[in-house]
Design an enzyme around this catalytic site. Structure first.
Site, short mmCIF file in Angstrom:
data_model
loop_
_atom_site.label_atom_id
_atom_site.label_comp_id
_atom_site.label_asym_id
_atom_site.label_seq_id
_atom_site.Cartn_x
_atom_site.Cartn_y
_atom_site.Cartn_z
N GLN A 171 14.66 -26.81 -23.01
CA GLN A 171 15.32 -26.93 -24.22
C GLN A 171 16.57 -25.40 -24.85
O GLN A 171 17.24 -25.87 -25.06
CB GLN A 171 13.89 -25.67 -24.86
CG GLN A 171 12.91 -27.34 -24.89
CD GLN A 171 11.57 -26.30 -25.55
OE1 GLN A 171 11.49 -25.93 -26.45
NE2 GLN A 171 10.83 -26.37 -24.79
N CYS A 217 13.63 -19.01 -29.56
CA CYS A 217 14.83 -18.94 -29.49
C CYS A 217 15.33 -18.69 -31.27
O CYS A 217 16.28 -19.43 -31.79
CB CYS A 217 16.21 -19.49 -29.02
SG CYS A 217 17.83 -19.03 -28.24
N ASP A 219 5.57 -18.49 -25.63
CA ASP A 219 6.32 -19.58 -27.02
C ASP A 219 4.93 -18.95 -28.35
O ASP A 219 4.72 -18.59 -29.74
CB ASP A 219 6.66 -20.17 -27.83
CG ASP A 219 7.96 -20.27 -27.29
OD1 ASP A 219 8.27 -19.65 -26.71
OD2 ASP A 219 8.04 -21.66 -27.23
N LYS A 249 10.17 -15.24 -28.50
CA LYS A 249 9.72 -17.18 -27.79
C LYS A 249 11.05 -17.44 -27.37
O LYS A 249 11.77 -17.68 -28.34
CB LYS A 249 9.41 -17.07 -29.51
CG LYS A 249 8.41 -16.59 -30.26
CD LYS A 249 7.60 -17.29 -31.12
CE LYS A 249 6.51 -17.02 -31.37
NZ LYS A 249 5.57 -17.08 -31.06
N ALA A 267 12.91 -18.31 -23.43
CA ALA A 267 12.59 -18.81 -22.05
C ALA A 267 12.83 -17.38 -20.66
O ALA A 267 11.45 -17.05 -20.17
CB ALA A 267 13.24 -20.03 -21.13
N CYS A 305 18.55 -13.57 -25.24
CA CYS A 305 19.81 -14.47 -26.56
C CYS A 305 20.81 -14.42 -25.73
O CYS A 305 21.38 -13.79 -26.07
CB CYS A 305 18.97 -14.07 -27.62
SG CYS A 305 20.37 -15.34 -28.74
C1 LIG Z 1 16.71 -25.41 -29.70
C2 LIG Z 1 16.71 -24.36 -28.79
C3 LIG Z 1 17.45 -23.23 -27.68
C4 LIG Z 1 16.84 -22.51 -26.82
N1 LIG Z 1 17.77 -21.41 -26.59
C5 LIG Z 1 17.41 -20.66 -25.71
C6 LIG Z 1 17.55 -19.81 -24.56
O1 LIG Z 1 19.16 -19.62 -24.69
N2 LIG Z 1 17.34 -18.66 -23.77
C7 LIG Z 1 15.68 -18.79 -23.58
O2 LIG Z 1 15.72 -17.74 -23.24
N3 LIG Z 1 14.94 -19.62 -24.38
C8 LIG Z 1 15.61 -20.81 -25.25
N4 LIG Z 1 14.54 -21.67 -26.23
C9 LIG Z 1 13.50 -20.78 -26.16
C10 LIG Z 1 12.71 -21.68 -24.93
O3 LIG Z 1 13.24 -23.20 -24.52
C11 LIG Z 1 11.06 -21.61 -24.87
O4 LIG Z 1 10.82 -20.56 -25.64
C12 LIG Z 1 10.66 -21.83 -23.68
O5 LIG Z 1 10.35 -22.82 -23.48
C13 LIG Z 1 8.69 -21.15 -24.18
O6 LIG Z 1 8.30 -22.43 -23.21
P1 LIG Z 1 6.26 -22.92 -22.96
O7 LIG Z 1 5.58 -22.91 -21.52
O8 LIG Z 1 6.00 -21.36 -24.27
O9 LIG Z 1 7.05 -23.66 -24.23
P2 LIG Z 1 7.37 -25.14 -23.80
O10 LIG Z 1 8.54 -24.91 -22.81
O11 LIG Z 1 7.56 -25.22 -25.02
O12 LIG Z 1 5.81 -26.04 -23.75
C14 LIG Z 1 4.83 -25.96 -24.56
C15 LIG Z 1 4.14 -27.67 -23.73
O13 LIG Z 1 3.11 -27.09 -24.60
C16 LIG Z 1 2.44 -28.71 -24.56
N5 LIG Z 1 1.62 -28.53 -25.59
C17 LIG Z 1 1.15 -28.91 -26.64
N6 LIG Z 1 0.66 -28.50 -27.72
C18 LIG Z 1 -0.50 -29.28 -26.69
C19 LIG Z 1 -1.81 -29.68 -26.56
N7 LIG Z 1 -2.68 -29.47 -28.42
N8 LIG Z 1 -2.01 -30.10 -25.99
C20 LIG Z 1 -1.99 -29.74 -23.83
N9 LIG Z 1 -0.40 -29.34 -24.59
C21 LIG Z 1 0.08 -28.84 -25.18
C22 LIG Z 1 4.07 -29.26 -24.96
O14 LIG Z 1 4.02 -31.06 -24.73
C23 LIG Z 1 4.80 -28.48 -24.54
O15 LIG Z 1 5.01 -29.11 -23.12
C24 LIG Z 1 15.82 -21.90 -26.91
C25 LIG Z 1 14.73 -23.30 -27.19
C26 LIG Z 1 15.32 -23.85 -28.35
C27 LIG Z 1 14.16 -25.36 -28.58
#
Ligand SMILES: Cc1cc2nc3c(=O)[nH]c(=O)nc-3n(C[C@H](O)[C@H](O)[C@H](O)COP(=O)(O)OP(=O)(O)OC[C@H]3O[C@@H](n4cnc5c(N)ncnc54)[C@H](O)[C@@H]3O)c2cc1C
Length: 443
Positions: free
Chosen positions: A83, A205, A344, A352, A354, A387
């Site tokens: 992402q 982000c 997140d 929130k 990566a 960021c």
């Molecule tokens: C446009 C954008 C730009 C970004 N830029 C940056 C950046 O420059 N630097 C940075 O550090 N971060 C950035 N990020 C943020 C980063 O991508 C997230 O903070 C990171 O992916 C968080 O990881 P996570 O595992 O918490 O969530 P995610 O990686 O989003 O994973 C969540 C998972 O949970 C699953 N899920 C949802 N509901 C359920 C359910 N009920 N049951 C089972 N599974 C479920 C989803 O399918 C998904 O696979 C950005 C994000 C976006 C959208």
């Protein structure tokens, strides 16, 4: 231009950068991580909800730290999306293929993958139920299900229309990022009125809406249509970024670049066909705004499975969004000690990104192992968030901060509020390999 500048780095300068890079939480350490020499023996069943960055990073670390545990991960998503690359796709820097991988390539051997979604959590009974009706019991639970993008709060919004009628949004998917770029290109060719939005909720982000604004301005400039264009940034808050020093810096830059900002204006409705957006003010008044190009940033909240469960905060600032009630230092659930949160979904101030997962996944895995071994969670997280804020093609600011909003730069040669070509290089070349290392539990 970029290659010429890159070539200008001398070998000794590169060496100094590499030494400094080895110490930052942003990029992988160059040596093997110091995982425990002896794995903890256990027959515990650990369920991980969500196979995003956080879920897979913790799964990989636990599989190295534990001997004999059963680990189950629940998520029906098979494609893994990088992402942090979406803003690069949406502004024409990367092809979309760079943000597409397969979860199967990152999961540890021996893990059970339930390709389903969690419908509900019952922490009192130590069970989760899935959408297809399975009931899965656990001894320990890690929740990493990310955020829910609540576009439905904007009347008339339709994510399937992104890419048509000047409608863009970088958040939902690689396809949306790609369609956003196509729309940005078409807009830049002619110029016109652009409206950029920011909701009042926590965002993943929080810098992404700002990056999109900087990059749109850069694309208009390069296309020669800046003079006949206007960019307005409509913030539902009293600022554009939650860390004051960054907020002031960005506003100063936008003043110089001719980007107008309005505060306390919340996007409530959009008429896609008519290219008209409606904004609400705090006193209830509304204003319609016509546009040629709009970037919509959705309000976010916890997915229903957490929001509607006992795991969510019941009061305080994180209750409205239904975020996971964890202790902000140990990331252990405050009422159910066999539950941890990663990424997140956590109801913590900031965090929130990566980069947050990079620093907190090892801590969550460690604290969980301590609890499995009958000890207490003893490592504390400082809220590290980062960021890389791109300001134009070839330049970025590397913003790093903690729970308190203190700037916490980890690279001595990078001024946090100064944009540089090196920070840009990190964003486009180094941070994806760093992300993959986090996924694989190597850092
Ligand atoms: C446009 C954008 C730009 C970004 N830029 C940056 C950046 O420059 N630097 C940075 O550090 N971060 C950035 N990020 C943020 C980063 O991508 C997230 O903070 C990171 O992916 C968080 O990881 P996570 O595992 O918490 O969530 P995610 O990686 O989003 O994973 C969540 C998972 O949970 C699953 N899920 C949802 N509901 C359920 C359910 N009920 N049951 C089972 N599974 C479920 C989803 O399918 C998904 O696979 C950005 C994000 C976006 C959208």
């Amino acid at each position: 231009m970029m290659n010429t500048q890159y070539a200008a780095y001398t070998n000794s300068t590169r060496r100094r950068w590499l030494q400094a890079l080895a110490s930052t939480p942003l990029v992988p350490t160059l040596t093997a991580p110091a995982l425990a020499d002896v794995a903890t023996k256990t027959k515990a069943h650990i369920v991980i909800a969500g196979s995003g960055l956080g879920g897979i990073a913790v799964a990989n670390r636990l599989s190295k730290l534990l001997d004999g545990a059963k680990i189950t991960i629940i998520d029906r998503k098979e494609e893994h999306n990088y992402q942090p690359g979406y803003t690069l796709v949406a502004s024409g820097v990367w092809p979309v293929s760079k943000v597409r991988d397969r979860n199967a390539d990152f999961l540890p051997a021996g893990i059970e993958w339930v390709k389903d979604m969690v419908a509900s959590f019952d922490p009192a009974a130590n069970t989760v139920s899935t959408v297809s009706g399975q009931r899965i019991r656990y001894d320990f639970l890690v929740v990493g299900i990310g955020v829910y993008l609540d576009y439905a709060q904007i009347t008339g919004m339709d994510i399937s229309a992104i890419g048509r009628e000047g409608l863009t949004s970088v958040y939902p998917s690689p396809e949306a990022a790609q369609a956003t770029w196509a729309t940005m290109q078409a807009f830049a060719a002619k110029g016109g009125n652009a409206v950029m939005t920011l909701p009042s909720t926590p965002l993943k982000c929080a810098g992404a809406p700002l990056k999109m604004t900087f990059m749109l301005r850069d694309r208009l400039f390069k296309a020669g249509t800046l003079g006949t264009s206007k960019i307005r940034f409509e913030s539902a808050l009293g600022n554009v970024f939650g860390v004051k020093a960054v907020n002031d810096n960005v506003l100063g830059r936008w003043r110089d670049l001719g980007i107008d900002v309005d505060f306390s204006r919340k996007l409530t409705a959009i008429d896609i066909g008519a290219r008209r957006a409606t904004f609400a003010f705090p006193d209830g008044q509304t204003q319609e705004m016509p546009y040629d190009f709009i970037h919509v940033v959705p309000p976010t909240r916890a997915p229903d499975a957490v929001k509607n469960s006992e795991l969510a905060w019941k009061d305080g600032p994180f209750a409205t969004g239904g975020w996971l009630e964890v202790d902000k230092r140990t990331l252990q659930h405050r009422r159910f000690p066999n539950v941890f949160g990663i990424g997140d979904i956590n109801g913590t101030p900031r965090g929130k990104t990566a980069a947050t997962v990079k620093k907190s996944a090892p801590l969550v895995a460690h604290n969980l192992v301590e609890v499995i071994a009958g000890r207490v969670a003893n490592e504390n997280f400082d809220g590290y968030t980062s960021c890389p804020l791109i300001t134009r093609e070839g330049s970025a600011m590397l913003i790093e901060f903690d729970y308190e909003g203190n700037l916490t730069p980890t690279l001595p040669m990078i001024e946090p509020l100064q944009d540089s070509f090196f920070a840009w290089l990190m964003k486009v070349r180094m941070l994806k390999p760093a992300y993959i290392s986090v996924l694989k539990g190597r850092v």
